[in-house]
Design an enzyme around this catalytic site. Structure first.
Site, PDB file in Angstrom:
ATOM      1  CB  ILE A 149      -2.287  -7.073  -1.134  1.00 12.61           C
ATOM      2  CG1 ILE A 149      -1.524  -8.599  -0.257  1.00 12.61           C
ATOM      3  CG2 ILE A 149      -3.941  -7.639  -1.541  1.00 12.61           C
ATOM      4  CD1 ILE A 149      -1.072  -9.707  -1.346  1.00 12.61           C
ATOM      5  CD  GLU A 150       1.533  -1.598  -3.605  1.00 11.96           C
ATOM      6  OE1 GLU A 150       1.359  -0.523  -4.619  1.00 11.96           O
ATOM      7  OE2 GLU A 150       2.545  -1.714  -3.177  1.00 11.96           O
ATOM      8  CG  LEU A 151      -1.608  -4.975  -8.926  1.00 16.30           C
ATOM      9  CD1 LEU A 151      -1.230  -5.478  -9.803  1.00 16.30           C
ATOM     10  CD2 LEU A 151      -2.319  -3.494  -9.392  1.00 16.30           C
TER      11      LEU A 151
END
Length: 296
Positions: A149-151
């Protein structure tokens, strides 16, 4: 005298095992059509875990979508079901195959606890042990879900983890993995990781110079590794690395530095799980795993 020598030898072996132990190599596959097939990756016998990347559109009421680069087109019916047999082939070799959700490009978030529940049902029925008329990867049952999860929003990932883990049954565990950035706590996954539900945590020790290897300096990485292993409730923590200099903006570690200077130190932790590499494409080009597999 012989018995005394044997006892001393046994004690030395126990101490050696207690201070250093082997791990596996986790790899991301799916983001370059030139990286070879899933079966080819597993046939190398180098990887313990394969993350199929990515389901990169989901949550907030939208229709979930996958992106498997040049391998297939998930929007076309049955385009990707060919991978069902390959997933089973990997699993038959003892390799855990997970679906990675998120990534650096996409549109995903969880707007509420109920949204997290809905996404967990979708993942269970579409990729795990449930049933759905639409299973883009066919009838193969994946071993679990990887959170990259990066956004988007930072909220509700801990609820998704709880809902997914609740699907575990005796003899059929739903494994959870996560790929946080090395600054701790991770902005998106810190709260989720604190649940202690994640079986594998492959920390991205790259693109973050303050906690990555840079210019021959291993101190920042080792200090960060110590913080992760001492504070995050996970049994298996992996050192996440780029498999080639071009795979990430920074953080690439020459294989000899990794095997001679870094692995002997981090393997002292009982939480050491191995090394994660981004990605199969770069590993094929650079041969990184070939250079380190005997030391991991």
């Amino acid at each position: 005298m012989a018995n005394k020598c044997n006892a001393i030898l046994s004690l030395l072996l126990l101490l050696l095992v207690g201070t250093s132990h082997g791990g596996g190599i986790a790899i991301y596959w799916g983001q370059n059509g030139n990286e070879g097939t899933l079966s080819q990756a597993c046939a190398t016998a180098k990887y313990s875990h394969v993350n199929i990347a990515f389901l990169n559109n989901f949550g907030n009421g939208q229709t979930p979508q996958m992106n498997l680069a040049g391998h297939c087109n998930p929007s076309i019916l049955n385009s990707c079901t060919k991978f069902s047999a390959e997933i089973k082939d990997c699993q038959s070799k003892g390799i855990k195959v997970l679906l990675s959700i998120g990534g650096g490009i996409g549109n995903y978030s969880l707007s509420s606890i109920q949204d997290a529940r809905n996404v967990s049902k979708f993942l269970w029925n579409t990729f795990l042990g449930g049933k759905s008329p639409s299973r883009p990867l066919g009838d193969a049952v994946l071993d679990g879900i990887d959170f990259d999860i990066e956004l988007g929003s930072t909220a509700n990932w801990e609820h998704l983890a709880r809902f997914l883990k609740a699907y575990s049954r005796r003899g059929r565990e739903v494994y959870l993995a996560a790929a946080p950035q090395c600054p701790i706590p991770d902005r998106f996954l810190g709260t989720a990781l604190n649940t202690g539900l994640f079986d594998f945590v492959w920390v991205q020790f790259y693109t973050n110079p303050p906690c990555s290897y840079a210019n021959g300096n291993i101190t920042n990485l080792l200090n960060s590794w110590s913080r992760w292993t001492n504070t995050v409730p996970a049994t298996n923590i992996f050192l996440g690395l780029p498999a080639a200099p071009a795979a990430a903006g920074s953080g690439y570690i020459p294989p000899d530095v990794l095997t001679n200077q870094i692995l002997p130190e981090i393997k002292k932790s009982p939480k050491y799980g191995g090394v994660m590499l981004w990605s199969r494409f770069y590993d094929v080009k650079n041969g990184y795993s070939d250079s380190i597999v005997s030391s991991v």
